[in-house]
Structures are given as structure tokens and as C-alpha cells.
Design a protein around this motif. Structure first.
Motif, PDB file in Angstrom:
ATOM      1  N   TYR A 160       6.703  11.263  -3.067  1.00 45.63           N
ATOM      2  CA  TYR A 160       6.233  10.919  -1.728  1.00 45.63           C
ATOM      3  C   TYR A 160       5.342   9.678  -1.726  1.00 45.63           C
ATOM      4  CZ  TYR A 160       8.051  15.403  -0.200  1.00 45.63           C
ATOM      5  OH  TYR A 160       8.886  16.452   0.095  1.00 45.63           O
ATOM      6  N   SER A 161       5.192   9.056  -2.883  1.00 42.40           N
ATOM      7  CA  SER A 161       4.375   7.844  -2.950  1.00 42.40           C
ATOM      8  C   SER A 161       5.009   6.726  -2.141  1.00 42.40           C
ATOM      9  CB  SER A 161       4.219   7.402  -4.408  1.00 42.40           C
ATOM     10  OG  SER A 161       3.602   6.135  -4.479  1.00 42.40           O
ATOM     11  N   ASP A 162       4.160   5.977  -1.436  1.00 44.64           N
ATOM     12  CA  ASP A 162       4.689   4.844  -0.682  1.00 44.64           C
ATOM     13  C   ASP A 162       4.874   3.603  -1.561  1.00 44.64           C
ATOM     14  OD1 ASP A 162       2.077   4.127  -1.111  1.00 44.64           O
ATOM     15  OD2 ASP A 162       1.519   4.013   1.012  1.00 44.64           O
ATOM     16  N   ASP A 163       4.568   3.728  -2.840  1.00 42.23           N
ATOM     17  CA  ASP A 163       4.836   2.670  -3.813  1.00 42.23           C
ATOM     18  C   ASP A 163       6.269   2.861  -4.315  1.00 42.23           C
ATOM     19  OD1 ASP A 163       5.020   0.900  -5.905  1.00 42.23           O
ATOM     20  OD2 ASP A 163       3.365   1.732  -7.062  1.00 42.23           O
ATOM     21  N   VAL A 164       7.200   2.220  -3.653  1.00 49.96           N
ATOM     22  CA  VAL A 164       8.626   2.447  -3.925  1.00 49.96           C
ATOM     23  C   VAL A 164       8.994   2.056  -5.352  1.00 49.96           C
ATOM     24  CG1 VAL A 164      10.973   1.850  -3.226  1.00 49.96           C
ATOM     25  CG2 VAL A 164       9.177   2.070  -1.497  1.00 49.96           C
ATOM     26  N   LYS A 165       8.368   1.018  -5.872  1.00 52.49           N
ATOM     27  CA  LYS A 165       8.738   0.520  -7.190  1.00 52.49           C
ATOM     28  C   LYS A 165       8.191   1.377  -8.320  1.00 52.49           C
ATOM     29  CE  LYS A 165       8.739  -3.661 -10.039  1.00 52.49           C
ATOM     30  NZ  LYS A 165       8.339  -5.100 -10.140  1.00 52.49           N
ATOM     31  N   HIS A 166       6.908   1.689  -8.289  1.00 55.19           N
ATOM     32  CA  HIS A 166       6.277   2.383  -9.413  1.00 55.19           C
ATOM     33  C   HIS A 166       5.895   3.840  -9.109  1.00 55.19           C
ATOM     34  CE1 HIS A 166       6.027  -1.420 -11.546  1.00 55.19           C
ATOM     35  NE2 HIS A 166       5.449  -1.977 -10.485  1.00 55.19           N
ATOM     36  N   HIS A 167       5.979   4.231  -7.862  1.00 54.88           N
ATOM     37  CA  HIS A 167       5.625   5.600  -7.453  1.00 54.88           C
ATOM     38  C   HIS A 167       4.206   5.964  -7.888  1.00 54.88           C
ATOM     39  CE1 HIS A 167       9.745   6.303  -6.188  1.00 54.88           C
ATOM     40  NE2 HIS A 167      10.165   5.854  -7.361  1.00 54.88           N
ATOM     41  N   THR A 168       3.291   5.042  -7.706  1.00 57.81           N
ATOM     42  CA  THR A 168       1.903   5.255  -8.095  1.00 57.81           C
ATOM     43  C   THR A 168       1.250   6.323  -7.217  1.00 57.81           C
ATOM     44  OG1 THR A 168       1.736   2.936  -8.751  1.00 57.81           O
ATOM     45  CG2 THR A 168      -0.326   4.134  -8.450  1.00 57.81           C
ATOM     46  N   VAL A 169       0.499   7.220  -7.840  1.00 64.12           N
ATOM     47  CA  VAL A 169      -0.179   8.272  -7.090  1.00 64.12           C
ATOM     48  C   VAL A 169      -1.696   8.258  -7.311  1.00 64.12           C
ATOM     49  CG1 VAL A 169       1.817   9.830  -7.077  1.00 64.12           C
ATOM     50  CG2 VAL A 169       0.166   9.937  -8.964  1.00 64.12           C
ATOM     51  N   ASP A 170      -2.182   7.327  -8.140  1.00 61.94           N
ATOM     52  CA  ASP A 170      -3.607   7.283  -8.436  1.00 61.94           C
ATOM     53  C   ASP A 170      -4.123   5.855  -8.339  1.00 61.94           C
ATOM     54  OD1 ASP A 170      -2.031   6.633 -10.743  1.00 61.94           O
ATOM     55  OD2 ASP A 170      -3.828   6.809 -11.971  1.00 61.94           O
ATOM     56  N   ASP A 171      -5.443   5.714  -8.265  1.00 65.55           N
ATOM     57  CA  ASP A 171      -6.045   4.384  -8.185  1.00 65.55           C
ATOM     58  C   ASP A 171      -7.502   4.496  -8.624  1.00 65.55           C
ATOM     59  OD1 ASP A 171      -6.375   1.687  -7.726  1.00 65.55           O
ATOM     60  OD2 ASP A 171      -5.355   1.750  -5.782  1.00 65.55           O
ATOM     61  N   TYR A 172      -8.141   3.327  -8.825  1.00 66.41           N
ATOM     62  CA  TYR A 172      -9.535   3.294  -9.250  1.00 66.41           C
ATOM     63  C   TYR A 172     -10.457   3.729  -8.120  1.00 66.41           C
ATOM     64  CZ  TYR A 172      -7.817   0.594 -13.230  1.00 66.41           C
ATOM     65  OH  TYR A 172      -7.146   0.199 -14.355  1.00 66.41           O
ATOM     66  N   PRO A 173     -11.558   4.392  -8.420  1.00 64.71           N
ATOM     67  CA  PRO A 173     -12.483   4.838  -7.379  1.00 64.71           C
ATOM     68  C   PRO A 173     -13.309   3.694  -6.805  1.00 64.71           C
ATOM     69  CG  PRO A 173     -13.323   5.439  -9.549  1.00 64.71           C
ATOM     70  CD  PRO A 173     -11.957   4.876  -9.770  1.00 64.71           C
ATOM     71  N   TYR A 174     -13.539   3.738  -5.512  1.00 64.49           N
ATOM     72  CA  TYR A 174     -14.478   2.798  -4.899  1.00 64.49           C
ATOM     73  C   TYR A 174     -15.866   3.040  -5.488  1.00 64.49           C
ATOM     74  CZ  TYR A 174     -11.360   1.130  -1.185  1.00 64.49           C
ATOM     75  OH  TYR A 174     -10.342   0.524  -0.479  1.00 64.49           O
ATOM     76  N   GLY A 175     -16.600   1.957  -5.679  1.00 61.64           N
ATOM     77  CA  GLY A 175     -17.949   2.078  -6.214  1.00 61.64           C
ATOM     78  C   GLY A 175     -18.010   2.163  -7.717  1.00 61.64           C
TER      79      GLY A 175
END
Length: 247
Positions: A41-56
Motif C-alpha cells: 500500500y506504499s505510495d512509493d511505486v518504485k521502492h515501496h518504502t514504508v519507513d523514513d527518518y524521524p523529524y527532529g
């Protein structure tokens, strides 16, 4: 009951959900379980990323809200109606038999299994219950979900072959279960307590209740602070304490 699990590692559930009590419950149509890989369900069609770095700043990666929200929206469209949405999280309510009994009264449970350093806080807006197995951290929520599901499913009507089995489990009445024995009556010189072989069911029931109290007193005395003992149980517990002090 219907159970949906949102996980990045759905294959982890294959053996667990196909075997033993859970597998048989599904075969008998008492339970319907579906595990969904929310990476799809990731909107990253190419890599299907589901995580990212935290703000702060900070260590590790966080699960993004978008894939979880999209998976839940799709689930709601396919299976409309009330749901208990459970987040496996160290900050959640500590899981015990009473929580399992509460969940077993629901028709539809959804488990969100996290990974990485944690969740984007906005994911909690989807959640009705936050549950922790204890004061430790697992690599992901999958193992926690398996434990909660197994404990809950065995309380469903018809799942266990003997309907009274769950009533006698440890913690079902707030106490630990009494010792149990099977044949032979004498194994390598270790004898089954004679009271269990004399056929007097009243004496057997009293022995079981007393030994349940003894085991709880010796191994989990904290549980005794959480239950209201009957007058008979108080008397039996007093006997236990006297006997143990005399050893």
C-alpha cells in the motif's frame, strides 16, 4: 471471529496459523484470519518504502503513516463494520488473560505489527487498543500478535475440544493452575498424590483448590493481591501458609 493482521513479514505467520488449535479453528470455520503485507500500500511505486527518518533527529527509522492508513481504508471497504484495532507497542496495556477474554468477545480484530524504531504517532489515530506483552522490546510486532491471537482464539466457543478446559487454565480465576498428573501412578518412584486416585470428587476438588492457592502463594504471591478469595479459599490459604512455614 475475523482477524486481520497488517505486517511486513506475513510469511512469519504461516506455520503458526496453519497448525494446532488455530489451524483447526479455521478448518471448522470458527475463525477467519488474513495477513496482509502493508508494503503493498506504499505510495512509493518504485521502492515501496514504508519507513523514513524521524523529524527532529534520533536513531533508527519510523513507520510512515501513509501505508498503514491506506491498508486500513482498503480493509474497511472490504470488511465494513466495528473493529478492535490493536497496536503492538511497548507503551501499551500489559497483556494478560483478562485482556484476552475481553478481546474474545469481539467479532473483528485487526493487528498492526510495527518494525524499525517505532511508529509515526499519527498511526495511533487508527487504533482502539494498545497492547504490550511485557517490559521488553521485540524486533517487531509479529511475535506479540501471535501470542495475543493464540491466547484469545482458544477462548472462543467451540475452539477447544473440551469447553471447560479454558475455565481451568492458569489465570482464568486469577490464580495459577494446580499440579496435574497422568498415568502411571508411580513413575521412577515419584507417586501421584493418593487423593487423586481415590475417586472422591469432593476431596479432589478441595485438593486442587488448595494446591492452586499453594502454587500461587509460592510462585506468584502478587496475584493474591488482585483476587477476592472466598471464605473457603482464605481458610485453605491459611493452611498452606502454616504448612510452608513449618518446612
Amino acid at each position: 471471529m475475523r482477524i486481520d493482521v497488517l505486517s511486513l513479514f506475513p510469511s512469519m505467520f504461516t506455520g503458526v496459523f496453519e497448525q494446532s488449535i488455530i489451524g483447526k479453528a479455521q478448518e471448522r470455520h470458527l475463525l477467519d484470519i488474513e495477513v496482509t503485507d502493508f508494503r503493498a500500500y506504499s505510495d512509493d511505486v518504485k521502492h515501496h518504502t514504508v519507513d523514513d527518518y524521524p523529524y527532529g533527529g534520533g536513531e533508527g527509522m519510523l513507520l510512515k503513516p501513509q501505508p498503514i492508513f491506506a491498508a486500513m481504508a482498503d480493509l474497511e471497504q472490504k470488511q465494513p463494520g466495528p473493529k478492535r484495532v490493536i497496536l503492538l507497542d511497548p507503551a501499551g496495556k500489559k497483556f494478560d488473560q483478562s485482556v484476552a477474554a475481553d478481546l474474545s468477545a469481539s467479532d473483528h480484530l485487526v493487528f498492526i505489527c510495527g518494525h524499525y524504531e517505532g511508529y509515526d504517532e499519527r498511526i495511533r489515530h487508527l487504533v482502539t487498543d494498545e497492547i504490550s506483552l511485557g517490559d521488553y522490546v521485540l524486533t517487531g510486532g509479529e511475535l506479540g500478535a501471535m501470542v495475543v491471537i493464540d491466547t484469545t482464539v482458544r477462548l472462543l466457543p467451540g475452539v477447544l475440544g473440551n469447553e471447560s478446559s479454558a475455565d481451568n487454565d492458569s489465570f482464568s480465576d486469577g490464580l495459577l493452575e494446580h499440579p496435574q498428573y497422568t498415568r502411571p501412578a508411580d513413575f521412577n518412584g515419584m507417586q501421584v498424590p493418593p487423593v487423586l486416585t481415590n475417586g472422591n470428587h469432593q476431596l479432589i476438588a478441595q485438593w486442587q483448590e488448595k494446591e492452586s492457592l499453594r502454587r500461587t502463594y509460592l510462585r506468584r504471591p502478587d496475584l493474591l493481591q488482585k483476587v477476592t478469595l472466598t471464605e473457603q479459599q482464605q481458610k485453605l490459604l491459611a493452611e498452606v501458609k502454616t504448612e510452608e512455614d513449618a518446612k
